[in-house]
Design a protein around this motif. Structure first.
Motif, PDB file in Angstrom:
ATOM      1  N   TYR A   1       6.455   4.905   0.291  1.00 39.76           N
ATOM      2  CA  TYR A   1       7.754   4.266   0.137  1.00 39.76           C
ATOM      3  C   TYR A   1       8.100   4.247  -1.350  1.00 39.76           C
ATOM      4  O   TYR A   1       7.234   3.989  -2.191  1.00 39.76           O
ATOM      5  CB  TYR A   1       7.731   2.819   0.647  1.00 39.76           C
ATOM      6  CG  TYR A   1       7.159   2.631   2.025  1.00 39.76           C
ATOM      7  CD1 TYR A   1       7.627   3.372   3.108  1.00 39.76           C
ATOM      8  CD2 TYR A   1       6.150   1.690   2.257  1.00 39.76           C
ATOM      9  CE1 TYR A   1       7.094   3.179   4.381  1.00 39.76           C
ATOM     10  CE2 TYR A   1       5.620   1.493   3.521  1.00 39.76           C
ATOM     11  CZ  TYR A   1       6.083   2.242   4.577  1.00 39.76           C
ATOM     12  OH  TYR A   1       5.562   2.056   5.830  1.00 39.76           O
ATOM     13  N   ASN A   2       9.371   4.474  -1.671  1.00 38.57           N
ATOM     14  CA  ASN A   2       9.797   4.375  -3.062  1.00 38.57           C
ATOM     15  C   ASN A   2       9.965   2.926  -3.493  1.00 38.57           C
ATOM     16  O   ASN A   2       9.653   2.554  -4.619  1.00 38.57           O
ATOM     17  CB  ASN A   2      11.109   5.131  -3.278  1.00 38.57           C
ATOM     18  CG  ASN A   2      11.010   6.587  -2.883  1.00 38.57           C
ATOM     19  OD1 ASN A   2      11.800   7.071  -2.077  1.00 38.57           O
ATOM     20  ND2 ASN A   2      10.029   7.309  -3.416  1.00 38.57           N
TER      21      ASN A   2
ATOM     22  N   SER B   1       0.826  -1.192   0.000  1.00 38.63           N
ATOM     23  CA  SER B   1       0.000   0.000   0.000  1.00 38.63           C
ATOM     24  C   SER B   1       0.866   1.249   0.000  1.00 38.63           C
ATOM     25  O   SER B   1       0.597   2.215  -0.731  1.00 38.63           O
ATOM     26  CB  SER B   1      -0.920  -0.009   1.226  1.00 38.63           C
ATOM     27  OG  SER B   1      -1.689   1.179   1.289  1.00 38.63           O
ATOM     28  N   GLY B   2       1.927   1.246   0.811  1.00 37.11           N
ATOM     29  CA  GLY B   2       2.816   2.399   0.876  1.00 37.11           C
ATOM     30  C   GLY B   2       3.587   2.630  -0.406  1.00 37.11           C
ATOM     31  O   GLY B   2       3.802   3.778  -0.812  1.00 37.11           O
ATOM     32  N   VAL B   3       3.986   1.562  -1.060  1.00 40.00           N
ATOM     33  CA  VAL B   3       4.679   1.694  -2.348  1.00 40.00           C
ATOM     34  C   VAL B   3       3.726   2.265  -3.395  1.00 40.00           C
ATOM     35  O   VAL B   3       4.084   3.154  -4.181  1.00 40.00           O
ATOM     36  CB  VAL B   3       5.228   0.323  -2.806  1.00 40.00           C
ATOM     37  CG1 VAL B   3       5.691   0.379  -4.262  1.00 40.00           C
ATOM     38  CG2 VAL B   3       6.387  -0.101  -1.909  1.00 40.00           C
ATOM     39  N   ALA B   4       2.497   1.767  -3.413  1.00 41.25           N
ATOM     40  CA  ALA B   4       1.529   2.241  -4.399  1.00 41.25           C
ATOM     41  C   ALA B   4       1.183   3.709  -4.209  1.00 41.25           C
ATOM     42  O   ALA B   4       0.978   4.443  -5.184  1.00 41.25           O
ATOM     43  CB  ALA B   4       0.255   1.395  -4.330  1.00 41.25           C
ATOM     44  N   SER B   5       1.131   4.146  -2.967  1.00 44.33           N
ATOM     45  CA  SER B   5       0.740   5.530  -2.685  1.00 44.33           C
ATOM     46  C   SER B   5       1.896   6.505  -2.755  1.00 44.33           C
ATOM     47  O   SER B   5       1.688   7.721  -2.737  1.00 44.33           O
ATOM     48  CB  SER B   5       0.102   5.623  -1.297  1.00 44.33           C
ATOM     49  OG  SER B   5       1.067   5.369  -0.286  1.00 44.33           O
ATOM     50  N   GLY B   6       3.129   5.990  -2.808  1.00 47.79           N
ATOM     51  CA  GLY B   6       4.298   6.859  -2.818  1.00 47.79           C
ATOM     52  C   GLY B   6       4.882   7.116  -1.448  1.00 47.79           C
ATOM     53  O   GLY B   6       5.853   7.853  -1.312  1.00 47.79           O
TER      54      GLY B   6
END
Length: 338
Positions: A94-95, A87-92
């Motif tokens: 996390y890179n 979820s964090g990668v998709a939202s930006g």
């Protein structure tokens, strides 16, 4: 629908909802240094990791300046919930972030374009020591002696839709167990040994270095799920979003190159890599010295693990949408791409 499958579906949909809330993986916020850092500028990246011994190559690569050489300043964020990482990668947020082939497939089934860009430690070994990689362990006094005894039992897993869970289900099914009768409890690896010892769970799929802790507390290794199910396949990955790849191609290239070099460096400097586990995982010196991960492996991504995982998701988790697995990997991560 069984309790296990209900939990699995709920976890998948919860992750999908969170992912859809922000799928615009933003810019890295710095100048891209390129694959060799030739510009002299540094790009700060945030990487979400799932702490375990297999992260040692990245820890050593950061410590010994490999990522800096490639123009990257790395902020690590420990995160045991891989759905939250995705979820964090998709939202930006996390890179880059840790995931397995299963999480990448689940994201893309829900139209979240997550891509594998590097391996964590190369390929899953076809053979490994009992206390390295992952292991299916039975708690003391559980009466479990093999995967065939898991029917009706409670099993600790890192994620309800994880790679480890699928592999455990496959082992049990091959021994005649109705996998819908297995109750799942989601726990961080570090909490599994105590839960086993207390009898809160009957068995668990534990990742090194916590396998040794489980054994010290009376648990018994009864199988090696990933060895049996995913031999010689790249299943532990670092991922990013397609939008981040499109916006930051040089950063992605630099990250992938740094991960390959870090894995090779850790293989050549195993003792130093183990020492990083004291600082980063809080292990004792003795526990760090005993830690193992896959060394000397092919560091590139392949698609065989995605194919196998998709088959198991269809068989055990009710997946109905078939993906083209070739689209799930950033082409630069494949061997021979450079």
């Amino acid at each position: 629908m069984s309790r296990t499958k209900t939990l699995l579906t709920a976890a998948t949909m919860l992750a999908a909802t969170a992912l859809l809330a922000g799928c615009a993986g933003g810019d890295s916020g710095g100048a891209a240094g390129g694959s060799d850092g030739a510009s002299g500028e540094t790009t700060k990246i945030t990487v979400a990791t799932n702490p375990s011994a297999q992260t040692a190559p990245m820890y050593l690569g950061i410590q010994d300046g490999i990522f800096a050489k490639h123009g990257l300043e790395v902020e690590l964020v420990p995160q045991t919930d891989v759905a939250a990482i995705i979820s964090g990668v998709a939202s930006g947020q996390y890179n880059f972030g840790f995931a397995t082939v299963v999480h990448v497939i689940n994201a893309n089934v829900n139209d979240i374009p997550i891509r594998a860009v590097a391996t964590v430690e190369g390929q899953q070994k076809a053979e490994e020591e009992p206390d390295e990689g992952n292991a299916l362990v039975a708690g003391p006094d559980s009466g479990i002696t093999s995967a065939g005894d898991l029917g009706g039992k409670t099993v600790g897993v890192i994620g309800l839709s994880s790679l480890n869970t699928l592999a455990m289900w496959d082992m049990a099914a091959k021994e005649g167990v109705d996998t819908t009768s297995i109750n799942l409890v989601q726990l961080p690896f570090g909490q599994m040994p105590a839960a086993l010892a207390a009898g809160d769970i009957d068995a668990a799929v534990v990742q090194a270095p916590f396998i040794a802790d489980a054994e010290a507390n009376g648990a018994t290794i009864i199988g090696k799920p990933n060895v049996e199910t995913f031999p010689d396949m790249a299943v532990g990955l670092y991922t990013t979003s397609q939008s981040y790849i499109d916006s930051n191609p040089d950063v992605v290239e630099a990250f992938a190159a740094a991960m390959i070099e870090s894995q090779e460096h850790a293989t050549e400097n195993i003792d130093q890599a183990k020492e990083t586990l004291v600082t980063n995982l809080g292990l004792t010196e003795d526990a760090a010295k005993a830690a193992k991960w896959n060394t000397g492996s092919n560091p590139y991504v392949n698609t065989e693990g995605f194919t196998t995982a998709q088959t198991l998701l269809t068989k055990y988790a009710g997946q109905t949408k078939e993906l083209d697995v070739d689209t799930l990997v950033w082409p630069g991560a494949l061997e021979g791409s450079n």
